[in-house]
Design an enzyme around this catalytic site. Sequence first.
Site, short mmCIF file in Angstrom:
data_model
loop_
_atom_site.label_atom_id
_atom_site.label_comp_id
_atom_site.label_asym_id
_atom_site.label_seq_id
_atom_site.Cartn_x
_atom_site.Cartn_y
_atom_site.Cartn_z
N GLU A 76 12.19 -3.20 -4.66
CA GLU A 76 12.51 -1.81 -4.36
C GLU A 76 13.72 -1.68 -3.43
OE1 GLU A 76 9.74 2.14 -3.64
OE2 GLU A 76 9.06 0.17 -2.99
N ASP A 77 13.86 -2.62 -2.52
CA ASP A 77 14.83 -2.44 -1.45
C ASP A 77 15.97 -3.44 -1.41
OD1 ASP A 77 13.55 -0.16 -0.29
OD2 ASP A 77 11.96 -1.50 0.39
#
Length: 415
Positions: A76-77
């Site tokens: 996600e990051d």
Amino acid sequence: MKPSFEKLEHLLHGYKTESVALVARASEFAERAHEGQLRESGVSYFHHTFATALILAEWRMPPAIIAAGFLHDVPEDTKFSLGDIEKNFGKDIASIVEGETKLSSLKYRGRERYAENLRKMFFAIAKDLRVVIVKFADRIDNLKTLDIFPEEKRRRIALETLEIYAPIANRLGMGDAKGQLEDLAFPHVYPKEHEWLTKLIEGKLEEKSQRMEKVQRIARDELGRAKIQVVNLHGRTKRLYSLYRKLIKRDRDLSRVYDLIALRVIVKTTADCYAVLGVIHNRFKPLKGRIKDYIAQPKPNGYRSLHTTVFSDDGEIVEFQVRTEEMHEDAEYGVAAHWRYDEGRRSAAPSARQLKWMEELARIQKELHDREAFLETVDELKIDFFKNRIFIFTPKLRNHAFTLYNQAVHDRTGD
Ligand code: MN
């Protein structure tokens, strides 16, 4: 603050060499992937994933779960994808990480009547209980750095913890996770109540534990005389939020809460539990109606123990909780106890309780699956969808319904 590798190493003591190697590899991967990234708190992103993995190691989870803890925010990051994780760590770990990513889009907006739906969705999305365990560790660490957020966000995350996460942990019998989640969320959701309670028990704990020392000594002697092998006898302090809930039920009267500190007796066998109860009742007078046999009749979440409340020689009221080591581990870790890293006591076969939970999970997932339209919503994860809409299925009532609908939309935009 630097991640404490020594602490992790210490927690991994007794794990196989290849297990430690896997965890180390996940740690290095996460550090590289999150390099230079700071969270809003100013703390490095890697530090958060490290802290998450550390909590999982404290629960003595297997290497795959700890590794997933390190990797949970990578897709996600960072620029690395789920595919990269699969390539480096295999399908199984990648599937846990995928679950984390999916779960992170589920958000509670503070509408009580949807809480149960959200709890079910949480299960349906997680699919694998290991995903839930990693999510709890992730949330526990996030709650520790909540202070930097504006009040509204802080409150939302903390309320979501009390309404969704903690009840799920409770249902899974994960007493330690539930307790940590609740106590960390408590001051953000009810700051004034938290302050009131902290002041109320200030000094009381010390006082109470001193008054209980004598009872503890007598109990130890009596049990020794009866030749019951006591694994552990200690005072346990009630968790703050759980104490708060109880106090509310007792008109905020602390003198009516008997287990602020309880004496916990851990023994080898179930028969010993009943023997301990006999010895205690023979020496101290029990309070009427306070003997609870959660061994013969476990709580719905599987909790087992014997509870009794007695008068000490000085008229002090003391609660005893008696259980075996296995019951104790179950009470602390619930379904996660099944995954606790090889301590030589548990077989690889799932416990009866574990099976019960697998069934329950399957049932919830089926129920959601059967309501296909509902499931599409789950897939899209547009939970906000519920917020401003009301669904009416009765054509006859259309006009009336239309009025209600407008009224409802008006009410909601108003708040
Ligand atoms: Mn995270």
